[in-house]
Design a protein around this motif. Structure first.
Motif, PDB file in Angstrom:
ATOM      1  N   ASP A 138     -36.812   0.461 -68.815  1.00 49.56           N
ATOM      2  CA  ASP A 138     -35.917  -0.454 -68.123  1.00 49.56           C
ATOM      3  C   ASP A 138     -35.351   0.280 -66.907  1.00 49.56           C
ATOM      4  O   ASP A 138     -34.838   1.409 -67.025  1.00 49.56           O
ATOM      5  N   SER A 139     -35.460  -0.323 -65.738  1.00 51.09           N
ATOM      6  CA  SER A 139     -35.193   0.417 -64.500  1.00 51.09           C
ATOM      7  C   SER A 139     -34.550  -0.465 -63.440  1.00 51.09           C
ATOM      8  O   SER A 139     -34.622  -1.693 -63.497  1.00 51.09           O
ATOM      9  N   SER A 140     -33.934   0.207 -62.464  1.00 51.30           N
ATOM     10  CA  SER A 140     -33.399  -0.470 -61.283  1.00 51.30           C
ATOM     11  C   SER A 140     -33.751   0.326 -60.039  1.00 51.30           C
ATOM     12  O   SER A 140     -33.672   1.559 -60.030  1.00 51.30           O
ATOM     13  N   LEU A 141     -34.127  -0.392 -58.987  1.00 46.12           N
ATOM     14  CA  LEU A 141     -34.440   0.191 -57.688  1.00 46.12           C
ATOM     15  C   LEU A 141     -33.706  -0.583 -56.605  1.00 46.12           C
ATOM     16  O   LEU A 141     -33.431  -1.772 -56.762  1.00 46.12           O
ATOM     17  N   LEU A 142     -33.423   0.094 -55.499  1.00 43.38           N
ATOM     18  CA  LEU A 142     -33.038  -0.608 -54.280  1.00 43.38           C
ATOM     19  C   LEU A 142     -34.213  -0.560 -53.319  1.00 43.38           C
ATOM     20  O   LEU A 142     -34.740   0.518 -53.019  1.00 43.38           O
ATOM     21  N   LEU A 143     -34.632  -1.722 -52.847  1.00 48.36           N
ATOM     22  CA  LEU A 143     -35.662  -1.820 -51.821  1.00 48.36           C
ATOM     23  C   LEU A 143     -34.963  -1.961 -50.477  1.00 48.36           C
ATOM     24  O   LEU A 143     -34.144  -2.867 -50.279  1.00 48.36           O
ATOM     25  N   LEU A 144     -35.267  -1.053 -49.545  1.00 52.30           N
ATOM     26  CA  LEU A 144     -34.688  -1.069 -48.201  1.00 52.30           C
ATOM     27  C   LEU A 144     -35.822  -1.153 -47.189  1.00 52.30           C
ATOM     28  O   LEU A 144     -36.810  -0.422 -47.301  1.00 52.30           O
ATOM     29  N   GLY A 145     -35.670  -2.019 -46.200  1.00 47.72           N
ATOM     30  CA  GLY A 145     -36.727  -2.131 -45.204  1.00 47.72           C
ATOM     31  C   GLY A 145     -36.229  -2.811 -43.941  1.00 47.72           C
ATOM     32  O   GLY A 145     -35.125  -3.358 -43.886  1.00 47.72           O
ATOM     33  N   GLY A 146     -37.068  -2.777 -42.937  1.00 50.52           N
ATOM     34  CA  GLY A 146     -36.742  -3.439 -41.683  1.00 50.52           C
ATOM     35  C   GLY A 146     -37.716  -3.047 -40.593  1.00 50.52           C
ATOM     36  O   GLY A 146     -38.511  -2.117 -40.753  1.00 50.52           O
ATOM     37  N   GLU A 147     -37.659  -3.778 -39.494  1.00 52.83           N
ATOM     38  CA  GLU A 147     -38.458  -3.386 -38.337  1.00 52.83           C
ATOM     39  C   GLU A 147     -37.976  -2.027 -37.856  1.00 52.83           C
ATOM     40  O   GLU A 147     -36.764  -1.773 -37.802  1.00 52.83           O
ATOM     41  N   PRO A 148     -38.900  -1.119 -37.508  1.00 51.32           N
ATOM     42  CA  PRO A 148     -38.474   0.180 -36.982  1.00 51.32           C
ATOM     43  C   PRO A 148     -37.475   0.004 -35.838  1.00 51.32           C
ATOM     44  O   PRO A 148     -37.702  -0.770 -34.910  1.00 51.32           O
ATOM     45  N   PHE A 149     -36.350   0.699 -35.940  1.00 52.04           N
ATOM     46  CA  PHE A 149     -35.251   0.544 -34.986  1.00 52.04           C
ATOM     47  C   PHE A 149     -35.678   1.114 -33.642  1.00 52.04           C
ATOM     48  O   PHE A 149     -35.999   2.301 -33.529  1.00 52.04           O
ATOM     49  N   GLU A 150     -35.664   0.286 -32.605  1.00 55.69           N
ATOM     50  CA  GLU A 150     -36.239   0.680 -31.324  1.00 55.69           C
ATOM     51  C   GLU A 150     -35.290   1.481 -30.444  1.00 55.69           C
ATOM     52  O   GLU A 150     -35.723   2.063 -29.455  1.00 55.69           O
ATOM     53  N   GLU A 151     -34.007   1.520 -30.785  1.00 56.82           N
ATOM     54  CA  GLU A 151     -33.029   2.203 -29.947  1.00 56.82           C
ATOM     55  C   GLU A 151     -32.741   3.602 -30.474  1.00 56.82           C
ATOM     56  O   GLU A 151     -32.872   3.861 -31.663  1.00 56.82           O
ATOM     57  N   GLU A 152     -32.345   4.472 -29.575  1.00 54.21           N
ATOM     58  CA  GLU A 152     -31.897   5.799 -29.970  1.00 54.21           C
ATOM     59  C   GLU A 152     -30.397   5.756 -30.229  1.00 54.21           C
ATOM     60  O   GLU A 152     -29.648   5.157 -29.449  1.00 54.21           O
ATOM     61  N   ILE A 153     -29.974   6.370 -31.310  1.00 53.28           N
ATOM     62  CA  ILE A 153     -28.558   6.371 -31.659  1.00 53.28           C
ATOM     63  C   ILE A 153     -28.095   7.796 -31.932  1.00 53.28           C
ATOM     64  O   ILE A 153     -28.882   8.656 -32.310  1.00 53.28           O
ATOM     65  N   VAL A 154     -26.820   8.011 -31.709  1.00 51.23           N
ATOM     66  CA  VAL A 154     -26.208   9.286 -32.037  1.00 51.23           C
ATOM     67  C   VAL A 154     -25.242   9.054 -33.198  1.00 51.23           C
ATOM     68  O   VAL A 154     -24.309   8.259 -33.072  1.00 51.23           O
ATOM     69  N   MET A 155     -25.473   9.724 -34.314  1.00 43.18           N
ATOM     70  CA  MET A 155     -24.588   9.648 -35.475  1.00 43.18           C
ATOM     71  C   MET A 155     -23.800  10.948 -35.577  1.00 43.18           C
ATOM     72  O   MET A 155     -24.376  12.029 -35.549  1.00 43.18           O
ATOM     73  N   TRP A 156     -22.473  10.799 -35.711  1.00 40.51           N
ATOM     74  CA  TRP A 156     -21.622  11.971 -35.958  1.00 40.51           C
ATOM     75  C   TRP A 156     -20.436  11.502 -36.771  1.00 40.51           C
ATOM     76  O   TRP A 156     -19.757  10.534 -36.401  1.00 40.51           O
ATOM     77  N   TRP A 157     -20.182  12.175 -37.883  1.00 46.41           N
ATOM     78  CA  TRP A 157     -19.122  11.806 -38.827  1.00 46.41           C
ATOM     79  C   TRP A 157     -19.285  10.337 -39.203  1.00 46.41           C
ATOM     80  O   TRP A 157     -20.319   9.963 -39.754  1.00 46.41           O
ATOM     81  N   ASN A 158     -18.302   9.484 -38.924  1.00 47.97           N
ATOM     82  CA  ASN A 158     -18.378   8.076 -39.310  1.00 47.97           C
ATOM     83  C   ASN A 158     -18.625   7.148 -38.125  1.00 47.97           C
ATOM     84  O   ASN A 158     -18.328   5.951 -38.201  1.00 47.97           O
ATOM     85  N   PHE A 159     -19.154   7.723 -37.046  1.00 49.83           N
ATOM     86  CA  PHE A 159     -19.379   6.962 -35.831  1.00 49.83           C
ATOM     87  C   PHE A 159     -20.866   6.885 -35.512  1.00 49.83           C
ATOM     88  O   PHE A 159     -21.614   7.842 -35.722  1.00 49.83           O
ATOM     89  N   ILE A 160     -21.273   5.757 -34.942  1.00 49.74           N
ATOM     90  CA  ILE A 160     -22.600   5.624 -34.345  1.00 49.74           C
ATOM     91  C   ILE A 160     -22.408   5.161 -32.908  1.00 49.74           C
ATOM     92  O   ILE A 160     -21.748   4.144 -32.649  1.00 49.74           O
ATOM     93  N   GLY A 161     -22.960   5.934 -31.985  1.00 48.06           N
ATOM     94  CA  GLY A 161     -22.866   5.614 -30.572  1.00 48.06           C
ATOM     95  C   GLY A 161     -24.206   5.827 -29.898  1.00 48.06           C
ATOM     96  O   GLY A 161     -25.249   5.948 -30.545  1.00 48.06           O
ATOM     97  N   ARG A 162     -24.175   5.920 -28.607  1.00 50.27           N
ATOM     98  CA  ARG A 162     -25.399   6.154 -27.826  1.00 50.27           C
ATOM     99  C   ARG A 162     -25.336   7.456 -27.042  1.00 50.27           C
ATOM    100  O   ARG A 162     -26.359   7.950 -26.594  1.00 50.27           O
ATOM    101  N   THR A 163     -24.114   8.013 -26.868  1.00 51.46           N
ATOM    102  CA  THR A 163     -23.961   9.272 -26.142  1.00 51.46           C
ATOM    103  C   THR A 163     -22.913  10.130 -26.845  1.00 51.46           C
ATOM    104  O   THR A 163     -22.061   9.621 -27.590  1.00 51.46           O
ATOM    105  N   GLY A 164     -22.969  11.412 -26.565  1.00 49.06           N
ATOM    106  CA  GLY A 164     -21.966  12.319 -27.085  1.00 49.06           C
ATOM    107  C   GLY A 164     -20.579  12.004 -26.555  1.00 49.06           C
ATOM    108  O   GLY A 164     -19.576  12.182 -27.259  1.00 49.06           O
ATOM    109  N   GLU A 165     -20.513  11.530 -25.311  1.00 51.05           N
ATOM    110  CA  GLU A 165     -19.217  11.188 -24.714  1.00 51.05           C
ATOM    111  C   GLU A 165     -18.548  10.030 -25.467  1.00 51.05           C
ATOM    112  O   GLU A 165     -17.329  10.020 -25.670  1.00 51.05           O
ATOM    113  N   GLU A 166     -19.349   9.053 -25.888  1.00 50.02           N
ATOM    114  CA  GLU A 166     -18.816   7.942 -26.681  1.00 50.02           C
ATOM    115  C   GLU A 166     -18.207   8.438 -27.988  1.00 50.02           C
ATOM    116  O   GLU A 166     -17.135   7.993 -28.405  1.00 50.02           O
TER     117      GLU A 166
END
Length: 319
Positions: free
Chosen positions: A249-277
């Motif tokens: 007896d089992s459980s899974l999470l299925l995650l999927g989507g179109e490949p994300f076309e944009e570049e993002i910057v992740m730091w701590w709890n923020f997602i932006g597009r530049t370090g300045e942001e």
């Protein structure tokens, strides 16, 4: 839920994804959240930054918290993303700077869209169930929607796709003709799969999506690879279906989507597009502006970690 890493790195995630089916089994690293909760962080991972727009995956429990406070994550900020709270056992009390106060229970969707800015806290209620077990996930918002107004949704009635030995509950997106009521801003899917031991099924997929499965409990053979709790199997693109065989007896999470076309910057709890942001968002959180205030949490809010001594430099989607 928060990324409480005191020395977070900047991550740049682009559009690179497997052109065809693969079977890349990833293990998580242990991270402590709040006062006592330990999680297994599956994304971002040493070898994989994103799956579609899914960019952050924590799996926690099952933990016996009968004599403990349980989850205690103080107020913290988010921008440029959605958070998904998903439980199999226990309950989490969500508070945010919009004034939302909501207890999220097993297999209910707690969906927070940060948009341009929000802050929230998460905690086990004072009177809580003995066990705590679930996942916290983030979805990166595309540029056209990342400055939208913040919002919180709570959905208790989610559609379920059933087959012999399989129940698939839609968290976000569409699967096999069923669609979640949760708001999405890019083509993606998230589903909670419950399989009875011995069940075999071929799950229909979208060929243009990339996919991964997260093992929550039990043991499942996924296209010939045994997946156990605490691991994430990245499956790549180009699949019309996914063979599943439950060993228990089992459980899974299925995650999927179109490949994300944009570049993002992740730091701590923020997602932006530049370090300045990112630097601007950190400064505004520390100054007490933009992200609002969470009322009712018994404790201080989180301070942001110090920025690294060198400019935030984006990295590729994979490494």
């Amino acid at each position: 839920m928060s990324d409480l890493d005191l020395k977070p790195t900047a991550l740049r995630c682009g559009r690179e994804a497997s052109a065809g089916p693969v079977k890349d089994l990833l293990t998580g690293r242990t991270v402590t959240l709040g006062e006592s909760t330990q999680v297994r962080r599956l994304l971002p991972n040493l070898g994989r930054r994103m799956v579609g727009a899914w960019c952050f995956v924590d799996h926690y429990g099952p933990d016996d918290i009968a004599d403990q406070p349980g989850m205690q994550v103080p107020p913290h900020p988010h921008m440029g993303l959605q958070t998904v709270s998903w439980l199999h056992q226990g309950e989490v009390l969500h508070r945010d700077s919009l004034g939302s106060l909501q207890t999220v229970r097993p297999r209910e969707l707690g969906l927070m869209t940060s948009g341009r800015a929000i802050s929230h806290s998460e905690e086990s209620p004072r009177e809580h169930a003995r066990m705590l077990h679930g996942a916290q996930l983030w979805v990166a918002l595309p540029d056209a929607h990342r400055h939208t107004a913040p919002a919180f949704e709570h959905h208790t009635d989610l559609p379920v796709v059933t087959a012999a030995g399989l129940d698939a509950r839609l968290i976000l997106g569409t699967l096999d003709g069923a669609t979640s009521p949760g708001t999405t801003h890019s083509p993606l899917v998230g589903a909670d799969l419950t399989l009875r031991g011995g069940a075999e099924h071929r799950l229909p997929l979208e060929r243009d999506f990339e996919y991964a499965v997260l093992a929550i409990s039990g043991s499942v053979d996924v296209d010939g690879v045994r997946v156990e709790p605490g691991s994430l199997l990245y499956l790549g693109c180009g699949r019309d279906e996914l063979p599943l065989r439950a060993l228990t007896d089992s459980s899974l999470l299925l995650l999927g989507g179109e490949p994300f076309e944009e570049e993002i910057v992740m730091w701590w709890n923020f997602i932006g597009r530049t370090g300045e942001e990112i630097a601007q968002a950190r400064g505004e959180w520390m100054a007490g502006t933009r992200f609002g205030e969470v009322h009712g949490y018994d404790g201080a809010r989180l301070d942001a970690p110090a920025l690294p001594p060198v400019p935030l430099k984006p990295r590729g989607r994979t490494r």
